[in-house]
Write a protein that holds these residues in place. Structure first.
Motif, short mmCIF file in Angstrom:
data_model
loop_
_atom_site.label_atom_id
_atom_site.label_comp_id
_atom_site.label_asym_id
_atom_site.label_seq_id
_atom_site.Cartn_x
_atom_site.Cartn_y
_atom_site.Cartn_z
N LEU A 34 -2.33 0.48 -4.71
CA LEU A 34 -2.51 -0.80 -4.03
C LEU A 34 -2.04 -1.87 -5.00
O LEU A 34 -2.65 -2.10 -6.04
CB LEU A 34 -3.98 -1.00 -3.66
CG LEU A 34 -4.35 -2.26 -2.90
CD1 LEU A 34 -3.68 -2.28 -1.54
CD2 LEU A 34 -5.86 -2.35 -2.71
N THR A 84 0.84 -1.20 0.00
CA THR A 84 0.00 0.00 0.00
C THR A 84 0.88 1.25 0.00
O THR A 84 1.89 1.31 0.68
CB THR A 84 -0.91 0.04 1.24
OG1 THR A 84 -0.12 0.06 2.43
CG2 THR A 84 -1.82 -1.17 1.27
N VAL A 100 -10.41 -6.88 -1.04
CA VAL A 100 -9.64 -5.64 -0.93
C VAL A 100 -9.62 -4.92 -2.28
O VAL A 100 -9.82 -3.69 -2.36
CB VAL A 100 -8.21 -5.92 -0.45
CG1 VAL A 100 -7.36 -4.65 -0.55
CG2 VAL A 100 -8.22 -6.42 0.98
N ILE A 101 -9.38 -5.68 -3.34
CA ILE A 101 -9.31 -5.08 -4.68
C ILE A 101 -10.67 -4.48 -5.06
O ILE A 101 -10.75 -3.39 -5.63
CB ILE A 101 -8.86 -6.13 -5.71
CG1 ILE A 101 -7.40 -6.56 -5.41
CG2 ILE A 101 -8.98 -5.60 -7.13
CD1 ILE A 101 -6.90 -7.69 -6.27
N GLN A 108 -6.00 8.31 2.06
CA GLN A 108 -6.29 7.74 0.74
C GLN A 108 -5.16 6.83 0.27
O GLN A 108 -4.00 7.24 0.23
CB GLN A 108 -6.50 8.87 -0.27
CG GLN A 108 -6.68 8.41 -1.71
CD GLN A 108 -8.05 7.82 -1.95
OE1 GLN A 108 -9.05 8.42 -1.62
NE2 GLN A 108 -8.09 6.63 -2.50
N ILE A 109 -5.52 5.59 -0.09
CA ILE A 109 -4.54 4.69 -0.70
C ILE A 109 -4.41 5.08 -2.17
O ILE A 109 -5.33 4.88 -2.96
CB ILE A 109 -4.97 3.23 -0.56
CG1 ILE A 109 -4.98 2.81 0.93
CG2 ILE A 109 -4.03 2.31 -1.34
CD1 ILE A 109 -5.41 1.38 1.15
N LEU A 160 -12.93 1.85 1.07
CA LEU A 160 -11.71 1.57 1.82
C LEU A 160 -11.14 2.85 2.42
O LEU A 160 -10.64 2.85 3.56
CB LEU A 160 -10.69 0.90 0.90
CG LEU A 160 -9.48 0.25 1.58
CD1 LEU A 160 -9.93 -0.80 2.59
CD2 LEU A 160 -8.56 -0.39 0.55
N THR A 161 -11.22 3.97 1.70
CA THR A 161 -10.74 5.26 2.22
C THR A 161 -11.50 5.66 3.48
O THR A 161 -10.90 6.06 4.49
CB THR A 161 -10.90 6.35 1.15
OG1 THR A 161 -10.05 6.04 0.04
CG2 THR A 161 -10.50 7.72 1.70
N ILE A 170 -7.46 -4.14 5.90
CA ILE A 170 -7.11 -5.12 4.88
C ILE A 170 -7.05 -6.53 5.45
O ILE A 170 -7.42 -7.50 4.77
CB ILE A 170 -5.77 -4.72 4.21
CG1 ILE A 170 -5.99 -3.44 3.39
CG2 ILE A 170 -5.23 -5.83 3.33
CD1 ILE A 170 -4.75 -2.94 2.68
N THR A 216 0.15 5.24 0.63
CA THR A 216 -0.94 6.07 1.13
C THR A 216 -0.50 7.50 1.37
O THR A 216 0.65 7.75 1.74
CB THR A 216 -1.47 5.49 2.46
OG1 THR A 216 -1.77 4.10 2.28
CG2 THR A 216 -2.72 6.21 2.93
N ARG A 222 -11.39 -1.13 -2.89
CA ARG A 222 -10.53 0.06 -2.98
C ARG A 222 -11.31 1.21 -3.59
O ARG A 222 -12.14 1.04 -4.46
CB ARG A 222 -9.28 -0.25 -3.81
CG ARG A 222 -9.54 -0.65 -5.24
CD ARG A 222 -8.24 -0.98 -5.95
NE ARG A 222 -8.47 -1.48 -7.31
CZ ARG A 222 -7.50 -1.84 -8.11
NH1 ARG A 222 -6.25 -1.75 -7.72
NH2 ARG A 222 -7.77 -2.29 -9.32
N THR A 242 -4.94 0.83 8.28
CA THR A 242 -4.87 0.14 6.98
C THR A 242 -4.69 -1.36 7.17
O THR A 242 -5.34 -2.18 6.50
CB THR A 242 -3.70 0.71 6.14
OG1 THR A 242 -3.87 2.12 5.99
CG2 THR A 242 -3.65 0.05 4.77
#
Length: 295
Positions: A175, A91, A140-141, A171-172, A148-149, A132, A93, A144, A128
């Motif tokens: 990934l 990750t 997770v994918i 914010q990621i 996730l944020t 995750i 971020t 996102r 995070t």
């Protein structure tokens, strides 16, 4: 005769102005837009001012410290996290944060942005990791983005509120998968998606066949009902025809007239075309008609 001003008087005036300016500067401070100013008396915070403009303080006894209230961008170094199904992910971020409680900020971090960055990095990393680790790699994918944020931002804020800091957004921005298993993961995901697509296709085919069979069944039922209705109508028509016919020729005269008309129709049909010669048996119906013998 006018006395000349001595150099000592000029020096005294300059010193007096300098002292006045120094006292004025020691007794005032300016608060800028998007800024907090803490006022300390013998090292203890006695007030926090956020109203922009010129303010006064006790000279030599009180001093001030400025704290920015602007949103700050902090780019957190990339880190590895483990998913629920024990898959490694990388990750990258960034965090947007700002001071919302300057008193807590001073008391816990001494208003040092470097210490704030360290604390934010630890909080966001933990948030995070927790987010995750509660999901599989595929989840997770799929999650996102905004979901996730918000998940990471909310959990990080629950820790940073104690430091007078609010995480505006965690914010990621990237990934990714480790290079050693990236291709294998992509191939597995493609295979899974193909299996899902095949399953949907099979379900669609089954539903289509079910609908087709049901339609054929309904067509057969409707056709059978139509044939039955047609047969009933035909029988009823035949019965009505026979009844009408029997009533029309229920006497000898009517029967003779019917035979006469039928004979004429037959004769008319026989005379079609170029051949106009007819050979008849003397006992035939047509012979009787031509000779006028109806008995």
């Amino acid at each position: 005769m006018e006395k000349k001003k001595t150099p000592a008087f000029g020096i005294f005036l300059v010193v007096l102005v300098a002292i006045a300016l120094f006292l004025f500067g020691s007794a005032t401070y300016i608060v800028h837009q998007n800024e907090y100013v803490t006022v300390r008396r013998f090292g203890k915070i006695v007030s926090i001012v956020s109203e922009p403009g010129l303010h006064f303080k006790t000279p030599f006894i009180e001093d001030t410290q400025s704290i920015s209230a602007k949103v700050v961008l902090y780019d957190i170094p990339s880190s590895d996290v483990i998913t629920k199904d024990k898959k490694s992910m990388i990750t990258d971020t960034y965090v947007l944060w700002k001071v919302t409680d300057p008193l807590k900020y001073v008391q816990t971090l001494n208003a040092l942005s470097a210490r704030a960055d360290e604390r934010i990095e630890a909080s966001v990393y933990n948030a995070t990791k927790n987010a995750i680790s509660s999901m599989t790699q595929d989840e997770v994918i799929e999650a996102r983005g905004e979901y996730l944020t918000n998940l990471i931002t909310d959990e990080a804020n629950s820790d940073m509120n104690g430091y007078g800091i609010t995480i505006v957004q965690a914010q990621i921005k990237a990934l990714d998968l480790p290079d050693d298993n990236k291709n294998a993961v992509f191939e597995r995901m493609i295979s899974e998606r193909n299996n899902i697509a095949a399953s949907y296709t099979a379900q669609g085919d089954a539903e289509a066949q079910k609908i087709h069979n049901e339609t054929d069944k309904q067509v057969a039922i409707i056709k059978a009902q139509a044939q039955k209705s047609a047969a009933v109508l035909e029988a009823e028509g035949e019965a009505a025809y026979m009844e009408t016919l029997s009533k029309a020729y229920d006497t000898e005269d009517k029967a003779a007239f019917y035979s006469y008309i039928r004979g004429l129709d037959t004769l008319k049909s026989s005379l079609k075309g170029e051949e106009k010669t007819i050979i008849l048996d003397k006992d035939s119906e047509l012979a009787r008609i031509l000779y006028g013998n109806f008995n």
